[in-house]
Design an enzyme around this catalytic site. Structure first.
Site, mmCIF file in Angstrom:
data_model
loop_
_atom_site.group_PDB
_atom_site.id
_atom_site.type_symbol
_atom_site.label_atom_id
_atom_site.label_comp_id
_atom_site.label_asym_id
_atom_site.label_seq_id
_atom_site.Cartn_x
_atom_site.Cartn_y
_atom_site.Cartn_z
ATOM 1 N N TRP A 1 -17.823 -33.168 -8.305
ATOM 2 C CA TRP A 1 -17.611 -33.100 -6.859
ATOM 3 C C TRP A 1 -17.914 -34.499 -6.348
ATOM 4 O O TRP A 1 -19.020 -34.993 -6.485
ATOM 5 C CB TRP A 1 -18.563 -32.082 -6.248
ATOM 6 C CG TRP A 1 -18.296 -31.767 -4.809
ATOM 7 C CD1 TRP A 1 -17.235 -31.080 -4.304
ATOM 8 C CD2 TRP A 1 -19.115 -32.101 -3.689
ATOM 9 N NE1 TRP A 1 -17.341 -30.973 -2.948
ATOM 10 C CE2 TRP A 1 -18.482 -31.579 -2.540
ATOM 11 C CE3 TRP A 1 -20.315 -32.782 -3.531
ATOM 12 C CZ2 TRP A 1 -19.007 -31.727 -1.258
ATOM 13 C CZ3 TRP A 1 -20.848 -32.929 -2.258
ATOM 14 C CH2 TRP A 1 -20.195 -32.403 -1.139
ATOM 15 N N HIS B 1 -25.305 -21.958 31.425
ATOM 16 C CA HIS B 1 -25.646 -23.384 31.445
ATOM 17 C C HIS B 1 -24.562 -24.226 30.784
ATOM 18 O O HIS B 1 -24.817 -25.374 30.420
ATOM 19 C CB HIS B 1 -27.005 -23.594 30.767
ATOM 20 C CG HIS B 1 -28.089 -22.804 31.420
ATOM 21 N ND1 HIS B 1 -28.642 -23.188 32.618
ATOM 22 C CD2 HIS B 1 -28.671 -21.633 31.082
ATOM 23 C CE1 HIS B 1 -29.541 -22.276 32.988
ATOM 24 N NE2 HIS B 1 -29.575 -21.320 32.070
ATOM 25 N N CYS C 1 -22.695 -30.863 -9.346
ATOM 26 C CA CYS C 1 -21.650 -30.980 -10.373
ATOM 27 C C CYS C 1 -22.168 -30.281 -11.634
ATOM 28 O O CYS C 1 -23.328 -29.941 -11.717
ATOM 29 C CB CYS C 1 -21.379 -32.431 -10.691
ATOM 30 S SG CYS C 1 -21.011 -33.428 -9.251
ATOM 31 N N ARG D 1 -19.822 -25.071 -8.567
ATOM 32 C CA ARG D 1 -20.762 -26.035 -7.992
ATOM 33 C C ARG D 1 -20.067 -27.282 -7.473
ATOM 34 O O ARG D 1 -20.598 -28.025 -6.666
ATOM 35 C CB ARG D 1 -21.756 -26.466 -9.064
ATOM 36 C CG ARG D 1 -22.502 -25.314 -9.586
ATOM 37 C CD ARG D 1 -23.555 -25.777 -10.543
ATOM 38 N NE ARG D 1 -24.124 -24.638 -11.184
ATOM 39 C CZ ARG D 1 -24.841 -23.739 -10.566
ATOM 40 N NH1 ARG D 1 -25.091 -23.854 -9.280
ATOM 41 N NH2 ARG D 1 -25.309 -22.715 -11.226
ATOM 42 N N LYS E 1 -21.891 -25.776 -3.633
ATOM 43 C CA LYS E 1 -22.940 -24.765 -3.553
ATOM 44 C C LYS E 1 -24.316 -25.377 -3.374
ATOM 45 O O LYS E 1 -25.152 -24.850 -2.671
ATOM 46 C CB LYS E 1 -22.900 -23.900 -4.817
ATOM 47 C CG LYS E 1 -23.914 -22.766 -4.837
ATOM 48 C CD LYS E 1 -23.639 -21.756 -3.740
ATOM 49 C CE LYS E 1 -24.676 -20.653 -3.683
ATOM 50 N NZ LYS E 1 -24.630 -19.973 -2.375
ATOM 51 N N LYS F 1 -21.223 -18.639 8.991
ATOM 52 C CA LYS F 1 -20.423 -18.005 7.931
ATOM 53 C C LYS F 1 -18.941 -18.089 8.257
ATOM 54 O O LYS F 1 -18.134 -18.471 7.422
ATOM 55 C CB LYS F 1 -20.866 -16.553 7.820
ATOM 56 C CG LYS F 1 -21.239 -15.932 6.560
ATOM 57 C CD LYS F 1 -22.200 -16.474 5.580
ATOM 58 C CE LYS F 1 -22.740 -17.833 5.697
ATOM 59 N NZ LYS F 1 -23.960 -18.112 4.979
ATOM 60 N N GLU G 1 -26.415 -17.672 12.260
ATOM 61 C CA GLU G 1 -26.009 -17.492 10.866
ATOM 62 C C GLU G 1 -24.602 -16.878 10.787
ATOM 63 O O GLU G 1 -23.773 -17.309 9.979
ATOM 64 C CB GLU G 1 -27.047 -16.617 10.142
ATOM 65 C CG GLU G 1 -26.681 -16.204 8.727
ATOM 66 C CD GLU G 1 -26.374 -17.363 7.788
ATOM 67 O OE1 GLU G 1 -26.666 -18.520 8.127
ATOM 68 O OE2 GLU G 1 -25.799 -17.104 6.713
ATOM 69 N N ASN H 1 -24.761 -36.157 -13.581
ATOM 70 C CA ASN H 1 -24.942 -35.521 -12.273
ATOM 71 C C ASN H 1 -25.973 -36.329 -11.511
ATOM 72 O O ASN H 1 -26.967 -36.760 -12.100
ATOM 73 C CB ASN H 1 -25.515 -34.106 -12.423
ATOM 74 C CG ASN H 1 -24.468 -33.096 -12.766
ATOM 75 O OD1 ASN H 1 -23.283 -33.402 -12.774
ATOM 76 N ND2 ASN H 1 -24.906 -31.892 -13.061
ATOM 77 N N GLY H 2 -25.775 -36.485 -10.232
ATOM 78 C CA GLY H 2 -26.773 -37.205 -9.445
ATOM 79 C C GLY H 2 -26.174 -38.467 -8.849
ATOM 80 O O GLY H 2 -24.955 -38.631 -8.807
ATOM 81 N N GLU I 1 -17.662 -21.730 7.926
ATOM 82 C CA GLU I 1 -17.546 -22.371 6.614
ATOM 83 C C GLU I 1 -16.499 -21.750 5.704
ATOM 84 O O GLU I 1 -15.923 -22.448 4.883
ATOM 85 C CB GLU I 1 -18.901 -22.436 5.900
ATOM 86 C CG GLU I 1 -19.469 -21.107 5.493
ATOM 87 C CD GLU I 1 -20.737 -21.266 4.652
ATOM 88 O OE1 GLU I 1 -21.633 -20.441 4.816
ATOM 89 O OE2 GLU I 1 -20.826 -22.200 3.847
HETATM 90 C C1 F6R Z 1 -24.150 -21.659 3.984
HETATM 91 C C2 F6R Z 1 -24.864 -22.279 2.896
HETATM 92 C C3 F6R Z 1 -25.589 -23.529 3.152
HETATM 93 C C4 F6R Z 1 -26.940 -23.501 2.429
HETATM 94 C C5 F6R Z 1 -27.638 -24.863 2.538
HETATM 95 C C6 F6R Z 1 -28.993 -24.858 1.897
HETATM 96 O O1 F6R Z 1 -23.567 -20.458 3.582
HETATM 97 O O2 F6R Z 1 -24.847 -21.787 1.803
HETATM 98 O O3 F6R Z 1 -25.764 -23.759 4.510
HETATM 99 O O4 F6R Z 1 -27.728 -22.491 2.972
HETATM 100 O O5 F6R Z 1 -26.833 -25.835 1.929
HETATM 101 O O6 F6R Z 1 -28.907 -24.559 0.550
HETATM 102 P P1 F6R Z 1 -30.172 -24.114 -0.283
HETATM 103 O O7 F6R Z 1 -30.628 -22.809 0.232
HETATM 104 O O8 F6R Z 1 -29.687 -24.040 -1.695
HETATM 105 O O9 F6R Z 1 -31.214 -25.169 -0.074
#
Ligand code: F6R
Length: 619
Positions: free
Chosen positions: A85, A517, A12, A37, A614, A498, A494, A109-110, A501
């Protein structure tokens, strides 16, 4: 000892202003910068010289708050704001911050973990209006403040001593419209030093354009902030001589630079962001790499027998990818990549002579941080692979390598992945060098790494337009299977994440060899299959696997660097590159473009996908 600078951020957003100007302007612009965020509600409170407060909160985007503010313009010179958030309590106006208790207002925040027991005691003295843990903290502070009987900072400190959990807070009182009290434990706070004004933010990006100078609060510190003064102390009242640091972020870095979305901007800036990761770390003449940050002696590097790589989501995938490479060139070493949220509760034994790589873009991810702390307890050396300068993980590791990709604003991580993977490969190369691996073995890796920024630029240019076309064609699918083997397997993991998400496609990655399998049973017209076919010893086997999918009516999108593909598939994306070893990483960029364009074609919110934030600072 951490080799990192201070400063960090959090899910947040918090902002604050006290000074000669009017507060509302900075608060709203600051919140907009932090909106990515967390974004289910927002609010600000300002206090006038006559001690009246104006509290405005709104559910949804900052734009909703802005509309309300337009009808409530104030010239007040002090205020705090927040973008939320939800963690406790649904997203709603009443759960939005700031929270009021008596004469005070608080943004937080937290998570206050013991909020339930605290709340029970406070029910007698405070009528709760929200379901949040944050309002409990506001009420707790007010219970010590007794409507101004004691200094606000004392009340804040008394309250924080009772709190279990994490917090970054800013508190104001209508009785004293000249000061803001801020504190942090596990959730970042930056104090911007201006001329005749002081600004508060949970992330330095909110301060850009207002001041270049900032104090990054440390855990366990509290500060009383006025327009001309910042007094920092520990919770035990020991004065702290806080260091004023230069803010490194610049404005253009956090704006979209002409792109429609941050995600596309961040995909496209990878030639530059990787260049920053490599700067000063590759010596092509000698054929060596040099990472200053880890701070391990040659002798310590030589002794390493086991590498454990810890991360979540994309960071985990980057670790997995790097582990495949590191095993190729580093003898007598085992590499294990683990998901932080799992690892923190396992009773895993870490062998002697291990080093842990802690991977995190934000440097704030709760699970990754918890693992770091657990691993440190076992006496294992921890090395951060982090982007956010001064983030909590960066501070707590024993040493580390910043990836230096600049702010990553899109929730979906793109440029960080590439640089994390390469930074970890370089760490592996550093160990291999110390262990005396023949330069001839390592040189091909180092040469390709040095070439990579240019190769990335080439591939992005070559595939950007075709990917848009292909994405338009596949945007109708709700299911996808991503396939790869060897290095291409973590790469497709990966790629699938993408698409999942941002485009909300049920995309799952499988190793080609696993098809028989189980997953082969899925193939039908509801699915398309994305296959990575890099040139290499396993190419022919991967082609046979694709044949198996084709024989069952698969809709294949193949990505390859082979000049000629011996397969009749629905769509082919060819990349032209000099790279052999790292070609799969280039293919990942193509998958990033694919996910971006599918999402754009569907008209979804690319940079802020639903249900995600984020930086995941809660478990
Ligand atoms: C996917 C994504 C998340 C982050 C994960 C770890 O696109 O962004 O899967 O990779 O939340 O985040 P960090 O790297 O900030 O620890």
């Amino acid at each position: 000892m951490s080799l990192y600078l201070s400063g960090d951020y959090k899910m947040c957003g918090i902002v604050g202003y006290v000074g000669k100007g009017e507060a509302q302007g900075f608060l709203i612009s600051g919140l907009k910068r932090l909106e990515y965020r967390g974004y289910d509600s927002a609010g600000i409170v300002t206090i006038a010289d006559d001690n009246t407060a104006t509290l405005i909160r709104a559910e949804g985007k900052i734009a909703n708050l802005e509309k309300k503010l337009a009808a409530n313009k104030r010239e007040d010179k002090i205020g705090i704001g927040h973008t939320r958030w939800a963690t406790h309590g649904e997203p709603s106006e009443r759960n939005a911050h700031p929270h009021q208790a008596g004469k005070i207002y608080l943004v937080h925040n937290g998570i206050i973990e013991n909020y339930k027991e605290l709340k029970e005691h406070l029910l007698k003295v405070h009528e709760f209006k929200s379901e949040t843990d944050s309002e409990v903290l506001a009420a707790l502070i007010n219970s010590f403040y007794e409507d101004g009987k004691y200094p606000l900072v004392n009340a804040v400190v008394q309250a924080l001593k009772l709190v279990k959990g994490t917090y970054g807070i800013a508190v104001v009182s209508t009785l004293n419209p000249e000061e803001i009290v801020v504190a942090r434990s596990g959730s970042p706070l930056v104090i911007g030093v201006g001329h005749g004004e002081t600004l508060i933010a949970s992330d330095a990006s909110a301060l850009v354009g207002h001041t270049k100078r900032a104090i990054y609060l440390n855990d366990g510190e509290v500060a009383v902030v006025t327009k001309n003064n910042i007094a920092v102390k520990t919770l035990n009242a020991e004065p702290v001589s806080a260091k004023v640091e230069e803010i490194e972020t610049n404005l253009s870095a956090i704006q979209k630079g002409g792109y429609e979305h941050f995600m596309l901007k961040e995909i496209m800036e990878q030639p530059e962001s990787l260049t920053e990761t490599l700067r000063g770390r590759v010596n092509l003449e000698e054929g060596t790499v040099h990472l200053g940050g880890p701070g391990l002696s040659e002798q310590e590097l030589r002794k390493v027998k086991h590498l454990i790589i810890v991360g979540c989501g994309t960071a985990y995938h980057a670790g997995l990818l790097a582990s495949y490479y590191i095993e190729q060139f580093t003898p007598e070493i085992t590499v294990e990549t683990v998901i932080a949220s799992e690892y923190r509760y396992r009773s895993a034994y870490i062998p002697e002579d291990s080093v842990a790589l802690i991977v995190s873009q934000s440097g704030e991810t709760a699970d990754t941080l918890a693992c770091l702390r657990e691993i440190k307890k076992q006496g294992v050396k921890t090395i951060g692979i982090v982007n956010a300068i001064g983030s909590t993980i960066a501070r707590e590791v024993d040493g580390g390598t910043y990836v230096h990709v600049g702010p990553e604003i899109s929730v979906a991580s793109t440029k960080a992945f590439t640089s994390q993977a390469i930074a970890m490969v370089m760490f592996g190369l550093t160990i291999a060098q110390a262990k005396g691996v023949k330069p001839g073995v390592l040189r091909p890796y180092i040469e390709e790494i040095a070439k990579m920024p240019n190769e990335i630029a080439k591939v992005l240019k070559e595939t950007n337009k075709p990917m848009k076309k292909i994405a338009d064609k596949y945007a109708k699918y709700e299911h996808a299977i991503y396939l790869g083997r060897d290095i291409a397997y973590p790469t497709v993991m990966e790629g699938a994440l993408k698409l999942k998400e941002v485009a909300y496609v049920d995309a799952n990655a499988y190793a080609f060899g696993e098809l028989k399998h189980g997953p082969l049973a899925l193939i039908d017209d509801r699915f398309f299959e994305l296959a990575l076919l890099p040139e290499g010893p396993l190419y022919d086997k991967a082609v046979s696997n694709v044949q198996e999918v084709l024989a069952r009516g698969g809709h294949i999108v193949a990505i390859t660097n082979m000049p000629k593909l011996d397969l009749k598939v629905e769509s082919v994306v060819k990349i032209t590159t000099d790279l052999k070893i790292f070609a799969p990483i280039l293919m990942n960029l193509v998958m990033q473009l694919f996910a971006y364009y599918v999402t754009a074609a569907k008209g979804y919110n690319v940079d802020q996908p639903r249900n995600l934030a984020k930086s995941v600072t809660v478990e």
